[in-house]
Scaffold this motif. Sequence first.
Motif, PDB file in Angstrom:
ATOM      1  N   PRO A 201       0.822  -1.209   0.000  1.00 23.21           N
ATOM      2  CA  PRO A 201       0.000   0.000   0.000  1.00 23.21           C
ATOM      3  C   PRO A 201       0.859   1.263   0.000  1.00 23.21           C
ATOM      4  O   PRO A 201       1.885   1.331   0.669  1.00 23.21           O
ATOM      5  CB  PRO A 201      -0.803  -0.113   1.305  1.00 23.21           C
ATOM      6  N   LEU A 202       0.424   2.273  -0.749  1.00 24.89           N
ATOM      7  CA  LEU A 202       1.108   3.558  -0.819  1.00 24.89           C
ATOM      8  C   LEU A 202       0.242   4.616  -0.150  1.00 24.89           C
ATOM      9  O   LEU A 202      -0.896   4.864  -0.561  1.00 24.89           O
ATOM     10  CB  LEU A 202       1.367   3.938  -2.278  1.00 24.89           C
ATOM     11  N   LEU A 203       0.792   5.243   0.897  1.00 24.05           N
ATOM     12  CA  LEU A 203       0.112   6.307   1.626  1.00 24.05           C
ATOM     13  C   LEU A 203       0.835   7.605   1.305  1.00 24.05           C
ATOM     14  O   LEU A 203       2.043   7.712   1.521  1.00 24.05           O
ATOM     15  CB  LEU A 203       0.143   6.052   3.136  1.00 24.05           C
ATOM     16  N   MET A 204       0.101   8.600   0.807  1.00 23.59           N
ATOM     17  CA  MET A 204       0.731   9.804   0.282  1.00 23.59           C
ATOM     18  C   MET A 204       0.373  11.022   1.115  1.00 23.59           C
ATOM     19  O   MET A 204      -0.792  11.243   1.461  1.00 23.59           O
ATOM     20  CB  MET A 204       0.253  10.023  -1.158  1.00 23.59           C
ATOM     21  N   ALA A 205       1.394  11.828   1.451  1.00 20.74           N
ATOM     22  CA  ALA A 205       1.197  13.122   2.104  1.00 20.74           C
ATOM     23  C   ALA A 205       2.001  14.161   1.336  1.00 20.74           C
ATOM     24  O   ALA A 205       3.102  13.874   0.860  1.00 20.74           O
ATOM     25  CB  ALA A 205       1.641  13.073   3.562  1.00 20.74           C
ATOM     26  N   VAL A 206       1.440  15.366   1.217  1.00 24.02           N
ATOM     27  CA  VAL A 206       2.112  16.449   0.498  1.00 24.02           C
ATOM     28  C   VAL A 206       2.020  17.713   1.333  1.00 24.02           C
ATOM     29  O   VAL A 206       0.938  18.086   1.791  1.00 24.02           O
ATOM     30  CB  VAL A 206       1.469  16.695  -0.886  1.00 24.02           C
ATOM     31  N   GLY A 207       3.157  18.368   1.538  1.00 22.91           N
ATOM     32  CA  GLY A 207       3.143  19.617   2.293  1.00 22.91           C
ATOM     33  C   GLY A 207       4.510  19.908   2.884  1.00 22.91           C
ATOM     34  O   GLY A 207       5.337  19.004   3.069  1.00 22.91           O
ATOM     35  N   SER A 208       4.761  21.164   3.185  1.00 22.07           N
ATOM     36  CA  SER A 208       6.054  21.581   3.725  1.00 22.07           C
ATOM     37  C   SER A 208       6.358  20.876   5.039  1.00 22.07           C
ATOM     38  O   SER A 208       5.449  20.574   5.820  1.00 22.07           O
ATOM     39  CB  SER A 208       6.064  23.099   3.942  1.00 22.07           C
ATOM     40  N   GLU A 268       0.219  13.579  -9.896  1.00 19.32           N
ATOM     41  CA  GLU A 268       0.457  12.198 -10.323  1.00 19.32           C
ATOM     42  C   GLU A 268       0.751  11.302  -9.129  1.00 19.32           C
ATOM     43  O   GLU A 268       0.317  10.141  -9.082  1.00 19.32           O
ATOM     44  CB  GLU A 268       1.623  12.151 -11.314  1.00 19.32           C
ATOM     45  N   LEU A 269       1.482  11.823  -8.154  1.00 16.99           N
ATOM     46  CA  LEU A 269       1.783  11.036  -6.960  1.00 16.99           C
ATOM     47  C   LEU A 269       0.508  10.703  -6.193  1.00 16.99           C
ATOM     48  O   LEU A 269       0.308   9.567  -5.734  1.00 16.99           O
ATOM     49  CB  LEU A 269       2.749  11.804  -6.050  1.00 16.99           C
ATOM     50  N   ILE A 270      -0.368  11.704  -6.042  1.00 15.31           N
ATOM     51  CA  ILE A 270      -1.623  11.477  -5.321  1.00 15.31           C
ATOM     52  C   ILE A 270      -2.465  10.441  -6.052  1.00 15.31           C
ATOM     53  O   ILE A 270      -3.022   9.520  -5.437  1.00 15.31           O
ATOM     54  CB  ILE A 270      -2.394  12.808  -5.176  1.00 15.31           C
ATOM     55  N   ALA A 271      -2.574  10.571  -7.366  1.00 18.16           N
ATOM     56  CA  ALA A 271      -3.405   9.652  -8.145  1.00 18.16           C
ATOM     57  C   ALA A 271      -2.905   8.214  -8.069  1.00 18.16           C
ATOM     58  O   ALA A 271      -3.687   7.270  -8.261  1.00 18.16           O
ATOM     59  CB  ALA A 271      -3.460  10.110  -9.600  1.00 18.16           C
ATOM     60  N   ALA A 272      -1.608   8.029  -7.787  1.00 23.40           N
ATOM     61  CA  ALA A 272      -1.039   6.684  -7.707  1.00 23.40           C
ATOM     62  C   ALA A 272      -1.207   6.058  -6.330  1.00 23.40           C
ATOM     63  O   ALA A 272      -0.910   4.875  -6.144  1.00 23.40           O
ATOM     64  CB  ALA A 272       0.445   6.727  -8.067  1.00 23.40           C
ATOM     65  N   ALA A 273      -1.681   6.825  -5.348  1.00 22.31           N
ATOM     66  CA  ALA A 273      -1.728   6.354  -3.956  1.00 22.31           C
ATOM     67  C   ALA A 273      -2.978   5.540  -3.659  1.00 22.31           C
ATOM     68  O   ALA A 273      -4.002   5.649  -4.340  1.00 22.31           O
ATOM     69  CB  ALA A 273      -1.649   7.550  -3.010  1.00 22.31           C
ATOM     70  N   ASP A 274      -2.881   4.723  -2.602  1.00 22.31           N
ATOM     71  CA  ASP A 274      -4.050   4.003  -2.082  1.00 22.31           C
ATOM     72  C   ASP A 274      -4.819   4.870  -1.099  1.00 22.31           C
ATOM     73  O   ASP A 274      -6.052   4.811  -1.042  1.00 22.31           O
ATOM     74  CB  ASP A 274      -3.599   2.709  -1.391  1.00 22.31           C
ATOM     75  N   ALA A 284      -6.991  25.245   6.001  1.00 20.58           N
ATOM     76  CA  ALA A 284      -8.070  26.096   5.537  1.00 20.58           C
ATOM     77  C   ALA A 284      -8.813  25.348   4.434  1.00 20.58           C
ATOM     78  O   ALA A 284      -9.688  24.533   4.714  1.00 20.58           O
ATOM     79  CB  ALA A 284      -7.529  27.425   5.033  1.00 20.58           C
ATOM     80  N   ARG A 285      -8.431  25.597   3.204  1.00 19.20           N
ATOM     81  CA  ARG A 285      -9.061  24.906   2.070  1.00 19.20           C
ATOM     82  C   ARG A 285      -7.951  24.143   1.352  1.00 19.20           C
ATOM     83  O   ARG A 285      -7.413  24.593   0.337  1.00 19.20           O
ATOM     84  CB  ARG A 285      -9.745  25.927   1.160  1.00 19.20           C
ATOM     85  N   SER A 286      -7.597  22.998   1.894  1.00 15.99           N
ATOM     86  CA  SER A 286      -6.413  22.264   1.458  1.00 15.99           C
ATOM     87  C   SER A 286      -6.486  21.866  -0.016  1.00 15.99           C
ATOM     88  O   SER A 286      -7.405  21.150  -0.443  1.00 15.99           O
ATOM     89  CB  SER A 286      -6.249  21.004   2.319  1.00 15.99           C
ATOM     90  N   VAL A 287      -5.492  22.314  -0.793  1.00 17.57           N
ATOM     91  CA  VAL A 287      -5.387  21.903  -2.191  1.00 17.57           C
ATOM     92  C   VAL A 287      -5.147  20.406  -2.279  1.00 17.57           C
ATOM     93  O   VAL A 287      -5.712  19.705  -3.127  1.00 17.57           O
ATOM     94  CB  VAL A 287      -4.258  22.688  -2.888  1.00 17.57           C
ATOM     95  N   PHE A 288      -4.318  19.887  -1.380  1.00 16.24           N
ATOM     96  CA  PHE A 288      -4.016  18.458  -1.361  1.00 16.24           C
ATOM     97  C   PHE A 288      -5.291  17.633  -1.163  1.00 16.24           C
ATOM     98  O   PHE A 288      -5.533  16.645  -1.869  1.00 16.24           O
ATOM     99  CB  PHE A 288      -3.006  18.174  -0.249  1.00 16.24           C
ATOM    100  N   ALA A 289      -6.129  18.029  -0.206  1.00 16.50           N
ATOM    101  CA  ALA A 289      -7.376  17.303   0.031  1.00 16.50           C
ATOM    102  C   ALA A 289      -8.269  17.346  -1.201  1.00 16.50           C
ATOM    103  O   ALA A 289      -8.891  16.340  -1.577  1.00 16.50           O
ATOM    104  CB  ALA A 289      -8.107  17.893   1.238  1.00 16.50           C
ATOM    105  N   GLN A 290      -8.336  18.500  -1.844  1.00 23.52           N
ATOM    106  CA  GLN A 290      -9.179  18.613  -3.037  1.00 23.52           C
ATOM    107  C   GLN A 290      -8.659  17.725  -4.162  1.00 23.52           C
ATOM    108  O   GLN A 290      -9.440  17.072  -4.865  1.00 23.52           O
ATOM    109  CB  GLN A 290      -9.228  20.073  -3.481  1.00 23.52           C
ATOM    110  N   GLU A 291      -7.350  17.711  -4.341  1.00 21.50           N
ATOM    111  CA  GLU A 291      -6.783  16.876  -5.405  1.00 21.50           C
ATOM    112  C   GLU A 291      -7.025  15.393  -5.127  1.00 21.50           C
ATOM    113  O   GLU A 291      -7.295  14.621  -6.046  1.00 21.50           O
ATOM    114  CB  GLU A 291      -5.291  17.162  -5.545  1.00 21.50           C
ATOM    115  N   ALA A 292      -6.943  14.994  -3.858  1.00 20.28           N
ATOM    116  CA  ALA A 292      -7.179  13.592  -3.517  1.00 20.28           C
ATOM    117  C   ALA A 292      -8.619  13.190  -3.833  1.00 20.28           C
ATOM    118  O   ALA A 292      -8.863  12.140  -4.450  1.00 20.28           O
ATOM    119  CB  ALA A 292      -6.867  13.361  -2.041  1.00 20.28           C
ATOM    120  N   LEU A 293      -9.578  14.008  -3.425  1.00 18.12           N
ATOM    121  CA  LEU A 293     -10.974  13.657  -3.682  1.00 18.12           C
ATOM    122  C   LEU A 293     -11.275  13.647  -5.174  1.00 18.12           C
ATOM    123  O   LEU A 293     -11.992  12.772  -5.664  1.00 18.12           O
ATOM    124  CB  LEU A 293     -11.912  14.633  -2.956  1.00 18.12           C
TER     125      LEU A 293
END
Length: 378
Positions: A201-208, A268-274, A284-293
């Motif tokens: 399984p691939l778990l992905m996190a993105v952020g500083s 692309e990394l998010i789309a490849a994750a489980d 606030a309005r996380s871009v990462f969360a939006q891209e995941a959904l």
Amino acid sequence: MSPVSRPSPHGRSPLRTVQVLGGGNAGSSTHVRSLASGLAARGVRVTVCAPAEADHLYDFTGAGAEHVHVPRSSDPGAVAALRAACTDADLVHAHGLHASFRAVLALSGRHTPLVVTWHDRAYAEGARAHLVRLLERRVVRAATVVLGTTSTLVDRARRTGARDARLAAVALPGPGGPAEPDDPDRHRSKVRAELGATGRPLLMAVGSLEPHRGYRVLLDAARAWRGLDPEPLVVVAGEGPLRAVLQRRIEDEGLPVRLIGRRDDAGELIAAADLALLTGRWEARSVFAQEALRARVPLVATDVGGTPELVGDAAELVPYGDAEALCDAVLRLLGDPGRRALLADKGVRQAATWPTEDETVNQVLSVYDELTRPTPLP
């Protein structure tokens, strides 16, 4: 058909706006580019004041705006450059706390309407936290209108003294860059192989890599995933001051976590994750969360800030700082394909409720029109 220029309230045509960015995180910079493109298409003259590197990354000039280099600092030279760029502007729109403070200084003594958008909270501790509160108070009291990307930010602006605070419609722009691969499954497999997640399984996190992102808690949770068969791999894309500290823990404790630095292929990394993991103490309005959904990737996120409002019931929410709850939520989802499929479907439906780029530009333009409309004679 070419757009019709929007008339200025002062008899000049077209309406001239100045957008002010500081360093600009990905969310605010992407928003300003989208806004600049939409406003320019509607006949509005747009000048973006931002560091040169921001224009290189986000191509504001390519969106139809004029770019003026203004350094990120608030020293007299930067403020003077911004003040000159705002000469004859019908309205100035600043994004983020530090850019907004520079705009307040630059507009001192002028009657130019100032719109401020709070995309997120500024993070600070100790004595610096007091300074941030002072800056917030100075900015919101000087602003004509404060737009908050979440209800919590709007409430914060009102408590701080804003005369007029409103909820902003902020769209996540559609995917740009490379086209969708001809064989998405093969491309996904290639990305997973490059990350070392073949057969696991691939778990992905993105952020500083900063304290407020909650990565220390993520590493605490990852301890429990050691030795599982198959063992999940956590991949974190981002850079920051905690890099050395986190890497040392990963090596000392043998954690199944990889830090891969800042990447320009996060989509692309998010789309490849489980699973996608959002572990911060405030969002606030996380871009990462939006891209995941959007990508149909189930999301486990901390129940903080604007996240519940953003994702609705389309994600698993856990308390911030609770490594056990995070660990359990991940293990439950990994063991329940049906729940993952349900969250993927809910994510797409939730994303369909978010504002579009056209709706975002139209809302902002309605605010501009309201603030620049001539005052009727008595």
